[in-house]
Design a protein around this motif. Structure first.
Motif, PDB file in Angstrom:
ATOM      1  N   TYR A  29      56.668  30.555  15.656  1.00 43.73           N
ATOM      2  CA  TYR A  29      55.844  30.937  16.352  1.00 43.73           C
ATOM      3  C   TYR A  29      57.023  31.505  17.682  1.00 43.73           C
ATOM      4  CZ  TYR A  29      51.125  28.896  16.341  1.00 43.73           C
ATOM      5  OH  TYR A  29      50.008  28.873  15.855  1.00 43.73           O
ATOM      6  N   ALA A  30      58.137  31.151  17.435  1.00 42.21           N
ATOM      7  CA  ALA A  30      59.466  31.541  18.153  1.00 42.21           C
ATOM      8  C   ALA A  30      59.739  33.168  17.661  1.00 42.21           C
ATOM      9  CB  ALA A  30      60.290  31.034  18.404  1.00 42.21           C
ATOM     10  N   THR A  31      60.038  32.790  15.921  1.00 42.68           N
ATOM     11  CA  THR A  31      60.204  34.069  15.514  1.00 42.68           C
ATOM     12  C   THR A  31      59.539  35.452  15.515  1.00 42.68           C
ATOM     13  OG1 THR A  31      59.844  32.553  13.378  1.00 42.68           O
ATOM     14  CG2 THR A  31      61.722  32.678  13.835  1.00 42.68           C
ATOM     15  N   GLN A  32      58.221  34.542  15.365  1.00 37.61           N
ATOM     16  CA  GLN A  32      56.999  35.724  15.626  1.00 37.61           C
ATOM     17  C   GLN A  32      57.121  36.846  16.964  1.00 37.61           C
ATOM     18  OE1 GLN A  32      55.935  36.826  12.475  1.00 37.61           O
ATOM     19  NE2 GLN A  32      56.525  35.624  11.805  1.00 37.61           N
ATOM     20  N   ALA A  33      57.822  35.590  18.039  1.00 25.80           N
ATOM     21  CA  ALA A  33      57.408  36.554  19.463  1.00 25.80           C
ATOM     22  C   ALA A  33      58.733  37.540  19.087  1.00 25.80           C
ATOM     23  CB  ALA A  33      57.759  35.090  20.023  1.00 25.80           C
ATOM     24  N   ILE A  34      59.888  36.229  18.770  1.00 29.14           N
ATOM     25  CA  ILE A  34      60.277  37.852  19.197  1.00 29.14           C
ATOM     26  C   ILE A  34      60.683  38.146  18.145  1.00 29.14           C
ATOM     27  CG2 ILE A  34      63.386  37.773  18.035  1.00 29.14           C
ATOM     28  CD1 ILE A  34      63.444  34.544  18.746  1.00 29.14           C
ATOM     29  N   THR A  35      60.108  38.688  17.232  1.00 26.68           N
ATOM     30  CA  THR A  35      59.779  39.833  16.026  1.00 26.68           C
ATOM     31  C   THR A  35      58.532  40.780  16.581  1.00 26.68           C
ATOM     32  OG1 THR A  35      59.812  38.271  13.971  1.00 26.68           O
ATOM     33  CG2 THR A  35      58.806  40.373  13.912  1.00 26.68           C
ATOM     34  N   LEU A  36      58.212  40.559  17.657  1.00 29.68           N
ATOM     35  CA  LEU A  36      57.168  41.020  18.187  1.00 29.68           C
ATOM     36  C   LEU A  36      57.459  42.003  19.703  1.00 29.68           C
ATOM     37  CD1 LEU A  36      53.844  42.150  18.542  1.00 29.68           C
ATOM     38  CD2 LEU A  36      53.757  40.369  20.456  1.00 29.68           C
ATOM     39  N   ILE A 104      41.382  24.699   9.759  1.00 27.75           N
ATOM     40  CA  ILE A 104      41.029  25.837   8.983  1.00 27.75           C
ATOM     41  C   ILE A 104      41.124  26.417   9.822  1.00 27.75           C
ATOM     42  CG2 ILE A 104      39.499  27.434   7.837  1.00 27.75           C
ATOM     43  CD1 ILE A 104      37.886  25.269   6.752  1.00 27.75           C
ATOM     44  N   TRP A 105      40.848  26.722  11.260  1.00 28.98           N
ATOM     45  CA  TRP A 105      41.430  27.493  12.853  1.00 28.98           C
ATOM     46  C   TRP A 105      42.639  28.273  12.942  1.00 28.98           C
ATOM     47  CZ3 TRP A 105      44.396  26.517  16.565  1.00 28.98           C
ATOM     48  CH2 TRP A 105      44.904  25.073  17.490  1.00 28.98           C
ATOM     49  N   HIS A 106      43.595  26.833  12.878  1.00 30.97           N
ATOM     50  CA  HIS A 106      45.146  27.259  12.860  1.00 30.97           C
ATOM     51  C   HIS A 106      45.409  28.310  12.162  1.00 30.97           C
ATOM     52  CE1 HIS A 106      49.011  24.836  14.613  1.00 30.97           C
ATOM     53  NE2 HIS A 106      48.873  26.289  14.931  1.00 30.97           N
ATOM     54  N   ILE A 107      45.573  27.750  10.733  1.00 30.12           N
ATOM     55  CA  ILE A 107      45.586  28.964   9.842  1.00 30.12           C
ATOM     56  C   ILE A 107      45.404  30.270   9.840  1.00 30.12           C
ATOM     57  CG2 ILE A 107      45.837  29.466   7.102  1.00 30.12           C
ATOM     58  CD1 ILE A 107      44.863  26.153   6.600  1.00 30.12           C
ATOM     59  N   ALA A 108      43.865  30.000  10.220  1.00 27.05           N
ATOM     60  CA  ALA A 108      43.992  31.898  10.407  1.00 27.05           C
ATOM     61  C   ALA A 108      44.390  32.053  11.407  1.00 27.05           C
ATOM     62  CB  ALA A 108      42.129  31.855  11.251  1.00 27.05           C
ATOM     63  N   LEU A 109      44.926  31.552  13.071  1.00 26.68           N
ATOM     64  CA  LEU A 109      45.134  31.629  13.554  1.00 26.68           C
ATOM     65  C   LEU A 109      47.124  32.204  13.622  1.00 26.68           C
ATOM     66  CD1 LEU A 109      46.054  32.577  17.262  1.00 26.68           C
ATOM     67  CD2 LEU A 109      46.701  29.843  17.144  1.00 26.68           C
ATOM     68  N   LEU A 110      47.784  31.128  12.881  1.00 27.56           N
ATOM     69  CA  LEU A 110      48.890  30.831  12.763  1.00 27.56           C
ATOM     70  C   LEU A 110      48.635  32.593  11.703  1.00 27.56           C
ATOM     71  CD1 LEU A 110      49.955  28.333  10.535  1.00 27.56           C
ATOM     72  CD2 LEU A 110      50.811  29.302  12.172  1.00 27.56           C
ATOM     73  N   SER A 111      48.077  33.322  10.338  1.00 27.02           N
ATOM     74  CA  SER A 111      47.759  34.436   9.850  1.00 27.02           C
ATOM     75  C   SER A 111      47.527  35.541  10.672  1.00 27.02           C
ATOM     76  CB  SER A 111      46.506  33.958   8.685  1.00 27.02           C
ATOM     77  OG  SER A 111      46.554  33.020   8.142  1.00 27.02           O
ATOM     78  N   LEU A 112      47.276  35.390  11.692  1.00 27.49           N
ATOM     79  CA  LEU A 112      46.954  36.858  12.577  1.00 27.49           C
ATOM     80  C   LEU A 112      48.201  36.720  13.036  1.00 27.49           C
ATOM     81  CD1 LEU A 112      45.028  38.408  13.618  1.00 27.49           C
ATOM     82  CD2 LEU A 112      44.093  37.066  15.482  1.00 27.49           C
ATOM     83  N   VAL A 113      49.469  35.818  13.703  1.00 23.20           N
ATOM     84  CA  VAL A 113      49.977  35.693  14.535  1.00 23.20           C
ATOM     85  C   VAL A 113      50.657  36.940  13.445  1.00 23.20           C
ATOM     86  CG1 VAL A 113      51.734  35.220  15.371  1.00 23.20           C
ATOM     87  CG2 VAL A 113      49.641  34.183  16.627  1.00 23.20           C
ATOM     88  N   VAL A 114      51.492  36.399  12.371  1.00 30.59           N
ATOM     89  CA  VAL A 114      52.303  36.571  11.488  1.00 30.59           C
ATOM     90  C   VAL A 114      51.442  38.101  11.014  1.00 30.59           C
ATOM     91  CG1 VAL A 114      52.936  36.280   9.190  1.00 30.59           C
ATOM     92  CG2 VAL A 114      52.762  34.154  10.756  1.00 30.59           C
ATOM     93  N   ALA A 115      50.499  38.399  10.886  1.00 28.25           N
ATOM     94  CA  ALA A 115      50.128  39.595  10.366  1.00 28.25           C
ATOM     95  C   ALA A 115      50.413  40.888  11.889  1.00 28.25           C
ATOM     96  CB  ALA A 115      48.647  40.164  10.176  1.00 28.25           C
ATOM     97  N   VAL A 116      49.595  40.414  13.012  1.00 27.35           N
ATOM     98  CA  VAL A 116      50.078  41.324  13.907  1.00 27.35           C
ATOM     99  C   VAL A 116      52.210  41.604  14.246  1.00 27.35           C
ATOM    100  CG1 VAL A 116      50.063  41.865  16.447  1.00 27.35           C
ATOM    101  CG2 VAL A 116      48.196  40.997  14.720  1.00 27.35           C
ATOM    102  N   CYS A 117      51.874  40.647  14.781  1.00 29.89           N
ATOM    103  CA  CYS A 117      53.881  40.643  15.141  1.00 29.89           C
ATOM    104  C   CYS A 117      54.853  41.624  13.551  1.00 29.89           C
ATOM    105  CB  CYS A 117      54.601  39.058  14.950  1.00 29.89           C
ATOM    106  SG  CYS A 117      53.683  37.996  16.131  1.00 29.89           S
ATOM    107  N   GLU A 118      55.256  41.169  12.342  1.00 25.16           N
ATOM    108  CA  GLU A 118      55.097  41.716  11.223  1.00 25.16           C
ATOM    109  C   GLU A 118      55.154  43.381  10.563  1.00 25.16           C
ATOM    110  OE1 GLU A 118      55.500  38.714   7.417  1.00 25.16           O
ATOM    111  OE2 GLU A 118      57.258  37.222   8.541  1.00 25.16           O
ATOM    112  N   GLU A 119      53.923  42.889  10.915  1.00 26.74           N
ATOM    113  CA  GLU A 119      53.445  44.520  11.442  1.00 26.74           C
ATOM    114  C   GLU A 119      53.883  45.373  11.935  1.00 26.74           C
ATOM    115  OE1 GLU A 119      52.234  45.855   7.911  1.00 26.74           O
ATOM    116  OE2 GLU A 119      52.793  42.840   7.510  1.00 26.74           O
TER     117      GLU A 119
END
Length: 197
Positions: A29-36, A104-119
């Motif tokens: 989560y920290a690396t994704q926040a920095i990425t965003l 499952i909800w956490h896998i979906a949340l992780l996937s969404l966070v990574v997708a938005v931040c990295e893209e």
């Protein structure tokens, strides 16, 4: 009061086995926040409105491109898993650790966070300056856990290039975000439920 001395900071290599699941998630989560933050800052520095990049435009063509690319990548990954030896796809166990015990909800949340931040960073900001090819080289390089094996590194490069291409084609970050989200979600669910079988 003790004075802080930056010269006393020492970096130490950490083995994945030395990090518990909680700390692994905190790092993710920290690396994704920095990425965003870097992505948004870079876009603002470019004089571009980060939120306008997520406008869908006319129609649902961005959705078709995103879902279509995700489906193609998932099929390609399934085929590669059947052909390529398991040790050639080894990421050091990172994906297993991230997804294996998550609801499952956490896998979906992780996937969404990574997708938005990295893209936001890679397709939105970096690709604007250096194009999809060089962006994909950087994208593959930051996925350092794959660099030990050329097959997953090549796949990450190809997926990144395809994400960049559908962004150019649709003119909205929604297309690569949707594709990235679906790919990560499905792969996360495969890992999650394969472990239970």
């Amino acid at each position: 009061m003790k004075k802080f001395d930056i010269r006393k900071i020492k970096l130490k290599a950490v083995n994945l086995g030395d990090i518990d699941d909680r700390m692994l998630l905190v790092n993710l989560y920290a690396t994704q926040a920095i990425t965003l933050v870097i992505g948004f800052s870079w876009l603002l520095f470019q004089g571009r409105d980060p939120f306008s990049l997520f406008r869908p435009g006319d129609g649902l063509h961005f959705l078709y491109w995103g879902v279509g690319l995700a489906a193609a990548v998932i099929v390609m990954d399934i085929l590669a898993a059947r052909i390529v030896p398991e040790e050639a796809n080894d990421d050091g166990g990172v994906n297993e650790r991230i997804f294996r015990n998550r609801p499952i909800w956490h896998i979906a949340l992780l996937s969404l966070v990574v997708a938005v931040c990295e893209e936001t960073l890679f397709r939105g900001a970096v690709q604007y300056h250096i194009g999809p090819y060089w962006t994909s080289i950087i994208f593959a390089t930051i996925h350092v856990r794959y660099l030990k094996h050329w097959i997953p590194t090549g796949l990450v490069f190809c997926i990144s290039y395809a994400l960049g291409w559908i962004y150019i084609r649709t003119g909205t970050l929604l297309a690569p975000v949707i594709a990235h989200f679906i790919i990560d979600l499905v792969m996360g669910l495969v890992i999650r439920f394969r472990r239970e079988a």
